[in-house]
Enzyme design. Sequence first.
Site, PDB file in Angstrom:
ATOM      1  N   SER A 222       0.764  -1.006  -0.476  1.00 28.63           N
ATOM      2  CA  SER A 222       0.294  -0.254   0.062  1.00 28.63           C
ATOM      3  C   SER A 222       1.176   1.515   0.037  1.00 28.63           C
ATOM      4  O   SER A 222       2.027   1.632   1.036  1.00 28.63           O
ATOM      5  CB  SER A 222      -0.895   0.242   1.155  1.00 28.63           C
ATOM      6  OG  SER A 222      -2.116   1.770   1.499  1.00 28.63           O
ATOM      7  N   LEU A 223       0.356   1.690  -0.632  1.00 28.59           N
ATOM      8  CA  LEU A 223       0.852   3.525  -0.952  1.00 28.59           C
ATOM      9  C   LEU A 223       0.640   4.634  -0.417  1.00 28.59           C
ATOM     10  O   LEU A 223       0.767   6.072  -0.606  1.00 28.59           O
ATOM     11  CB  LEU A 223       1.455   3.746  -2.635  1.00 28.59           C
ATOM     12  CG  LEU A 223       2.131   2.616  -3.174  1.00 28.59           C
ATOM     13  CD1 LEU A 223       2.397   2.735  -4.529  1.00 28.59           C
ATOM     14  CD2 LEU A 223       3.757   2.464  -2.406  1.00 28.59           C
ATOM     15  N   GLY A 227      -1.654   4.543  -3.821  1.00 30.33           N
ATOM     16  CA  GLY A 227      -2.210   3.904  -4.297  1.00 30.33           C
ATOM     17  C   GLY A 227      -1.905   2.591  -4.187  1.00 30.33           C
ATOM     18  O   GLY A 227      -0.621   2.193  -3.013  1.00 30.33           O
ATOM     19  N   GLY A 253      -6.902  -1.106   5.693  1.00 36.04           N
ATOM     20  CA  GLY A 253      -6.408  -2.010   4.803  1.00 36.04           C
ATOM     21  C   GLY A 253      -7.351  -3.372   5.129  1.00 36.04           C
ATOM     22  O   GLY A 253      -6.880  -4.116   4.522  1.00 36.04           O
ATOM     23  N   ASP A 254      -7.460  -2.679   6.558  1.00 43.95           N
ATOM     24  CA  ASP A 254      -8.325  -4.687   6.860  1.00 43.95           C
ATOM     25  C   ASP A 254      -9.535  -4.982   5.361  1.00 43.95           C
ATOM     26  O   ASP A 254      -9.728  -5.491   5.114  1.00 43.95           O
ATOM     27  CB  ASP A 254      -9.322  -4.401   8.185  1.00 43.95           C
ATOM     28  CG  ASP A 254      -7.849  -3.886   9.003  1.00 43.95           C
ATOM     29  OD1 ASP A 254      -6.935  -4.654   9.036  1.00 43.95           O
ATOM     30  OD2 ASP A 254      -8.396  -3.555   9.903  1.00 43.95           O
TER      31      ASP A 254
END
Length: 310
Positions: A222-223, A227, A253-254
């Site tokens: 992840s950025l 993105g 994120g989850d």
Amino acid sequence: MITTVTLNASIDKAYRIAQGLEVGSVMRVADAHDTAGGKGLNASRAVATCGEDVIATGFVGGHNGELLRSLLDADGIRHDFVTVANETRCCINVLDANGTSTEFLEPGREVTAADVAAVEDKVRELAGRSDVVTIDGSVPAGAGDDVYARLIGIVRETGKPVILDTSGKLLTESLCARPTMIKPNTDEIAAILGRKPSSLDEIVAAAREVREQHGVEIVVVSLGGDGAIMSCVDGEFRGTAPKIEVVNTVGSGDTLVGAFSVATARGLSLPERLRYAMACASANCLTPSTGNFELEVAERLRAQTTVERI
């Protein structure tokens, strides 16, 4: 069906206070909200929001464990936990009038070797009936740093894909079991490779190196607002989501993990899995709740999310 494994579940308590947080003072809470917490349970809500059948497992105990079960019932999440002697932990997030968030995270209370053996049996049983299994978050005392490696091995024996979302020693000690997918950030990449990538080119190369060195099929980095990068058997890809007015990033994120598991269960191509997961994660950022995004919003964002080969 998708199974989520949360060994260190918690009752997440959100306290809203009307003033700034003052150390050493009596602070009166204006509003309190309880949620069944833990990364895997956040992912479970995302899976359910996507319309797929999900069952949550892991450890729960005591009065908090009963509360956690009832909170999942209210969310419509099926569960089949291993009951342990010690209380399920609580995690408190204090949100003050200045918009500042202060968190108090309890450690998971100790589990026994018998508890760990029971959850291994539970995962073996559920994995056999599942399309995808996710293993998420931290572990309580007594579980051991190798517990995820053993659980990954159990899932792989059933022939089902297994997504691992954790950090630190739990991540590095589990790569030998070859999870199907991992979702490290750049700090976690550094823990694996011994160096931290900085430029986009270095991140792409690092994701490919982790995948090739450790036999992980899919590495998604992840950025944040820039993105995500995915390295997989089809090559390297960059996903870019549309710009949005963020309300709450907690659990995005989850949500990405939960939605990626849904896309995997549905047999989407690897680039489409990333696009679908990123759209759901973006939709999660538009709501104050974790994993309870609006599916229609996610579908609109999906049409605006691009995934391009690098």
